[in-house]
Design a protein around this motif. Structure first.
Motif, mmCIF file in Angstrom:
data_model
loop_
_atom_site.group_PDB
_atom_site.id
_atom_site.type_symbol
_atom_site.label_atom_id
_atom_site.label_comp_id
_atom_site.label_asym_id
_atom_site.label_seq_id
_atom_site.Cartn_x
_atom_site.Cartn_y
_atom_site.Cartn_z
ATOM 1 N N GLY A 215 0.818 -1.213 0.000
ATOM 2 C CA GLY A 215 0.000 0.000 0.000
ATOM 3 C C GLY A 215 0.845 1.254 0.000
ATOM 4 N N ASN A 216 0.366 2.294 -0.711
ATOM 5 C CA ASN A 216 1.178 3.500 -0.837
ATOM 6 C C ASN A 216 1.367 4.240 0.479
ATOM 7 O OD1 ASN A 216 -1.398 4.715 -0.642
ATOM 8 N ND2 ASN A 216 -1.571 4.764 -2.874
ATOM 9 N N ALA B 21 7.704 4.958 5.044
ATOM 10 C CA ALA B 21 8.316 4.264 6.179
ATOM 11 C C ALA B 21 9.223 3.129 5.717
ATOM 12 C CB ALA B 21 7.231 3.725 7.115
ATOM 13 N N ARG B 22 8.769 2.385 4.699
ATOM 14 C CA ARG B 22 9.596 1.291 4.165
ATOM 15 C C ARG B 22 10.867 1.847 3.534
ATOM 16 N NH1 ARG B 22 6.825 -3.627 3.353
ATOM 17 N NH2 ARG B 22 5.226 -3.747 4.981
ATOM 18 N N TYR C 124 16.672 2.508 3.664
ATOM 19 C CA TYR C 124 17.764 3.461 3.451
ATOM 20 C C TYR C 124 18.692 3.505 4.671
ATOM 21 C CZ TYR C 124 20.150 7.779 2.127
ATOM 22 O OH TYR C 124 21.101 8.715 1.790
ATOM 23 N N GLN C 125 18.107 3.462 5.862
ATOM 24 C CA GLN C 125 18.899 3.623 7.082
ATOM 25 C C GLN C 125 19.652 2.362 7.506
ATOM 26 O OE1 GLN C 125 15.836 5.174 9.756
ATOM 27 N NE2 GLN C 125 16.769 7.213 9.661
ATOM 28 N N ASN C 126 19.241 1.197 7.002
ATOM 29 C CA ASN C 126 19.948 -0.011 7.439
ATOM 30 C C ASN C 126 21.277 -0.229 6.718
ATOM 31 O OD1 ASN C 126 19.476 -1.264 4.946
ATOM 32 N ND2 ASN C 126 17.749 -2.465 5.691
ATOM 33 N N ASN C 127 21.562 0.656 5.743
ATOM 34 C CA ASN C 127 22.869 0.660 5.054
ATOM 35 C C ASN C 127 23.213 -0.663 4.361
ATOM 36 O OD1 ASN C 127 23.575 3.352 5.753
ATOM 37 N ND2 ASN C 127 24.129 2.666 7.817
ATOM 38 N N SER C 128 22.192 -1.409 3.987
ATOM 39 C CA SER C 128 22.442 -2.675 3.296
ATOM 40 C C SER C 128 22.431 -2.528 1.780
ATOM 41 C CB SER C 128 21.382 -3.716 3.702
ATOM 42 O OG SER C 128 21.460 -3.992 5.087
ATOM 43 N N PHE C 129 22.012 -1.339 1.316
ATOM 44 C CA PHE C 129 21.863 -1.148 -0.125
ATOM 45 C C PHE C 129 22.629 0.084 -0.599
ATOM 46 C CE2 PHE C 129 18.049 -3.268 1.462
ATOM 47 C CZ PHE C 129 18.034 -4.396 0.657
ATOM 48 N N ILE D 170 3.809 11.530 -0.577
ATOM 49 C CA ILE D 170 4.979 10.651 -0.583
ATOM 50 C C ILE D 170 6.243 11.452 -0.878
ATOM 51 C CG2 ILE D 170 6.117 8.743 -1.798
ATOM 52 C CD1 ILE D 170 3.374 7.507 -2.226
ATOM 53 N N LYS D 171 6.164 12.327 -1.873
ATOM 54 C CA LYS D 171 7.324 13.147 -2.226
ATOM 55 C C LYS D 171 7.761 14.025 -1.054
ATOM 56 C CE LYS D 171 7.955 15.244 -6.010
ATOM 57 N NZ LYS D 171 7.863 16.155 -7.170
ATOM 58 N N GLN D 172 6.781 14.626 -0.379
ATOM 59 C CA GLN D 172 7.098 15.522 0.727
ATOM 60 C C GLN D 172 7.806 14.783 1.856
ATOM 61 O OE1 GLN D 172 6.573 19.023 0.837
ATOM 62 N NE2 GLN D 172 8.016 18.674 2.503
ATOM 63 N N LYS D 173 7.332 13.578 2.154
ATOM 64 C CA LYS D 173 7.937 12.795 3.237
ATOM 65 C C LYS D 173 9.354 12.349 2.891
ATOM 66 C CE LYS D 173 3.623 11.212 5.326
ATOM 67 N NZ LYS D 173 2.737 10.068 5.621
#
Length: 219
Positions: free
Chosen positions: A49-50, A55-56, A61-66, A86-89
């Motif tokens: 869901g959008n 949050a996803r 991004y923060q787990n630094n796995s990618f 979505i863009k704003q967040k």
């Protein structure tokens, strides 16, 4: 002197946050075809869901796995209405205006459904449209070629028109079912009048295509 150390081979890891089932299944199918260069390790994440997308994205991004995290949504009305949110967040998360434009990808829902349904039997759970609503898979191959390929080829080859005037499959999307009567109404009230405008100075060509298009439903 040649190094005796083994070479280290690594792939660029890319995570793509998919808005829902449709986007996930579409990219999963492309991935299975080997559409991406082998140097990229593509990992797909279904956000279900959008509303869950920001949050996803932040979590991945923060787990630094990618090395790179992208977002893939469709152009349905509900998704598009939340596009600004979505863009704003995403911009707020990065603290940079316009950051979302670098990571957001949009795809046409009808195109995705065509690819999914052609290569895989699957019943999507979301959103409100069904795969059966896609025009191409309720009509036989001959009908599809007639309406989507032959006509569009002639439009594209017309010097006064060109590729930008071709008939898109969006005319035949957006319904739970695609009965012949509804299909006929699209041809009668949308496509044929458009052809009359395209070839206003060639009534014979319009009549030929009108006969072919109507004849599709008499097979």
């Amino acid at each position: 002197m040649k190094s005796k150390l083994p070479s280290i081979k690594s792939q660029t890891k890319i995570c793509i946050i998919c808005e829902g089932d449709e986007e996930y299944e579409f990219l999963e199918k492309l991935k299975s075809f080997g559409m991406w260069n082998a140097k990229y390790d593509i990992v797909l994440e279904n956000a279900d869901g959008n509303g869950n997308v920001p949050a996803r994205y932040q979590d991945k991004y923060q787990n630094n796995s990618f090395d790179l995290v992208l977002i893939f949504c469709d152009t349905d009305r509900k998704s598009y209405e939340q596009y600004v949110d979505i863009k704003q967040k995403i911009d707020d998360f990065h603290g940079v205006k316009g950051a979302a434009d670098m990571v957001l990808i949009y795809g046409n829902p009808c195109t995705m459904q065509i690819v999914i349904q052609h290569w895989k039997e699957i019943r999507l759970k979301s959103p409100a449209k069904k795969v059966k609503a896609v025009f191409g898979y309720l009509l036989n191959w001959g009908k599809r070629v007639l309406l989507q390929t032959n006509l569009n080829r002639e439009i594209k080859m017309d010097d006064s028109l060109g590729g930008g005037f071709r008939i898109g499959h969006s005319y035949f999307c957006g319904r739970e079912t695609c009965e012949d009567e509804w299909m006929k109404s699209v041809v009668y009230y949308d496509i044929i009048p458009m052809l009359q405008e395209y070839w206003f100075d060639d009534k014979q060509k319009v009549q030929r295509w009108e006969n072919l298009l109507i004849g599709v439903f008499n097979d």
